[in-house]
Design a protein around this motif. Structure first.
Motif, PDB file in Angstrom:
ATOM      1  N   VAL A 136       0.837  -1.203   0.000  1.00 58.42           N
ATOM      2  CA  VAL A 136       0.000   0.000   0.000  1.00 58.42           C
ATOM      3  C   VAL A 136       0.872   1.254   0.000  1.00 58.42           C
ATOM      4  N   GLU A 137       1.892   1.267   0.828  1.00 58.10           N
ATOM      5  CA  GLU A 137       2.780   2.435   0.888  1.00 58.10           C
ATOM      6  C   GLU A 137       3.466   2.672  -0.451  1.00 58.10           C
ATOM      7  N   GLU A 138       3.944   1.614  -1.084  1.00 55.38           N
ATOM      8  CA  GLU A 138       4.608   1.764  -2.376  1.00 55.38           C
ATOM      9  C   GLU A 138       3.636   2.250  -3.449  1.00 55.38           C
ATOM     10  N   ALA A 139       2.417   1.756  -3.409  1.00 48.05           N
ATOM     11  CA  ALA A 139       1.423   2.158  -4.399  1.00 48.05           C
ATOM     12  C   ALA A 139       1.041   3.624  -4.228  1.00 48.05           C
ATOM     13  N   LEU A 140       0.861   4.066  -2.996  1.00 43.86           N
ATOM     14  CA  LEU A 140       0.531   5.476  -2.749  1.00 43.86           C
ATOM     15  C   LEU A 140       1.679   6.379  -3.191  1.00 43.86           C
ATOM     16  N   ASP A 141       2.904   5.946  -2.938  1.00 36.72           N
ATOM     17  CA  ASP A 141       4.059   6.728  -3.366  1.00 36.72           C
ATOM     18  C   ASP A 141       4.128   6.806  -4.888  1.00 36.72           C
ATOM     19  N   ALA A 142       3.759   5.715  -5.567  1.00 35.81           N
ATOM     20  CA  ALA A 142       3.834   5.681  -7.024  1.00 35.81           C
ATOM     21  C   ALA A 142       2.908   6.696  -7.675  1.00 35.81           C
ATOM     22  N   VAL A 143       1.768   6.992  -7.022  1.00 37.66           N
ATOM     23  CA  VAL A 143       0.820   7.947  -7.598  1.00 37.66           C
ATOM     24  C   VAL A 143       0.840   9.283  -6.860  1.00 37.66           C
ATOM     25  N   ASP A 144       1.862   9.491  -6.037  1.00 38.36           N
ATOM     26  CA  ASP A 144       2.058  10.758  -5.334  1.00 38.36           C
ATOM     27  C   ASP A 144       0.864  11.103  -4.442  1.00 38.36           C
ATOM     28  N   MET A 145       0.405  10.110  -3.672  1.00 40.59           N
ATOM     29  CA  MET A 145      -0.717  10.320  -2.756  1.00 40.59           C
ATOM     30  C   MET A 145      -0.359   9.991  -1.317  1.00 40.59           C
ATOM     31  N   THR A 146       0.912   9.830  -1.016  1.00 39.94           N
ATOM     32  CA  THR A 146       1.322   9.471   0.341  1.00 39.94           C
ATOM     33  C   THR A 146       0.868  10.503   1.363  1.00 39.94           C
ATOM     34  N   ASP A 147       0.975  11.773   1.018  1.00 39.29           N
ATOM     35  CA  ASP A 147       0.612  12.824   1.963  1.00 39.29           C
ATOM     36  C   ASP A 147      -0.887  12.850   2.258  1.00 39.29           C
ATOM     37  N   MET A 148      -1.679  12.184   1.430  1.00 44.95           N
ATOM     38  CA  MET A 148      -3.128  12.171   1.618  1.00 44.95           C
ATOM     39  C   MET A 148      -3.623  10.821   2.115  1.00 44.95           C
ATOM     40  N   ALA A 149      -2.731   9.977   2.611  1.00 46.67           N
ATOM     41  CA  ALA A 149      -3.094   8.610   2.996  1.00 46.67           C
ATOM     42  C   ALA A 149      -4.213   8.568   4.029  1.00 46.67           C
ATOM     43  N   ALA A 150      -4.227   9.516   4.949  1.00 45.23           N
ATOM     44  CA  ALA A 150      -5.226   9.501   6.022  1.00 45.23           C
ATOM     45  C   ALA A 150      -6.484  10.280   5.677  1.00 45.23           C
ATOM     46  N   ARG A 151      -6.515  10.919   4.533  1.00 51.68           N
ATOM     47  CA  ARG A 151      -7.660  11.763   4.179  1.00 51.68           C
ATOM     48  C   ARG A 151      -8.851  10.906   3.747  1.00 51.68           C
TER      49      ARG A 151
END
Length: 266
Positions: A136-151
């Motif tokens: 999950v972390e790698e996938a969020l990083d791939a689409v530049d959404m890590t900073d919004m993970a908790a939103r």
């Protein structure tokens, strides 16, 4: 990537495929073979069977007849093994449901979690096995959404929602990615990010099969283009398949003779 066959095995092999919704034919005599690690853009008019072909591959539409093999094995076995990740054009989600971006992407791992011990499957998602959290972390990083993970997903824009859905597909770590109009309704920055993400996935060895109306993107990124208007009109390089003459034939429903730029499966 998980569940990958040898590089010489076709990613997807279709022979004499016919499919219909009720009495309405949507696919007729489709035969093709797609090499692993390539990006194939599927182009055709609305209602021409592009999405229906993906539906057959993922198992939501049963073919009337024909053969379908994924990575050299029967399609059902490969679907159960997690060899395919699918991103639908319109996700059937309650966008107002109070679920975070991270938890939404984690749902892409649910099929793989069935291999976990029962006690771990009963725990909340935040205590999922490290392999799932890392995916999950790698996938969020791939689409530049890590900073919004908790939103909450309901607070996202249309383009951000598409990126989350792509992340959910990437989190499955499947060798084959099926995408149905991933650029539909997205803003230009999200479109550029999605295409760049898919290009990185292709360079990493994943097979990309994407239904699209974006001809400029297909010319720029795809290794090959498959033309479909209920039947197969051709498969070849973007330069050949997206020429004015081929697109005119596709629009009028007049398939060319199997020569020149037409390359069906042998």
């Amino acid at each position: 990537m998980e569940n990958r066959a040898t590089d010489t095995t076709p990613a997807l092999e279709v022979r004499g495929l016919y499919a219909a919704y009720g009495q309405e034919p949507v696919l007729e005599n489709i035969s093709l073979s797609l090499t692993q690690g390539q990006w194939t853009a599927i182009v055709g008019p609305n209602g021409g069977g592009k999405s229906s072909l993906l539906s057959v591959v993922i198992g939501s539409l049963a073919p009337l007849r024909g053969e379908l093999r994924i990575l050299g094995r029967p399609s059902l076995a490969q679907r159960q093994a997690g060899s395919i990740a699918y991103m639908a054009q319109q996700e059937r989600m309650e966008w107002d449901f109070p679920i975070s971006v991270s938890d939404t992407v984690m749902t892409g791992r649910f099929g793989l979690m069935r291999h976990d011990p029962l006690w771990r499957r009963l725990l909340p998602q935040r205590w999922a096995a490290p392999i799932h959290r890392q995916a999950v972390e790698e996938a969020l990083d791939a689409v530049d959404m890590t900073d919004m993970a908790a939103r909450p997903i309901g607070e996202l824009s249309g383009g951000q929602k598409k990126r989350v859905m792509l992340a959910r597909a990437l989190a499955q770590r499947a060798p084959i990615l099926l995408l149905d109009e991933p650029l539909a309704g997205v803003d230009p920055p999200s479109e550029a990010l999605i295409m760049a993400t898919l290009e990185r996935q292709r360079r990493a060895g994943r097979t990309i099969i994407m239904v699209t109306h974006d001809l400029s993107g297909a010319r720029r990124y795809a290794d090959q283009v498959l033309l479909i208007n209920r039947t197969m009109f051709g498969m070849g390089t973007p330069e050949t398949m997206l020429s004015d003459s081929m697109l005119a034939r596709l629009a009028t429903g007049s398939p060319p003779a199997p020569s020149g730029g037409f390359h069906a499966a042998a």
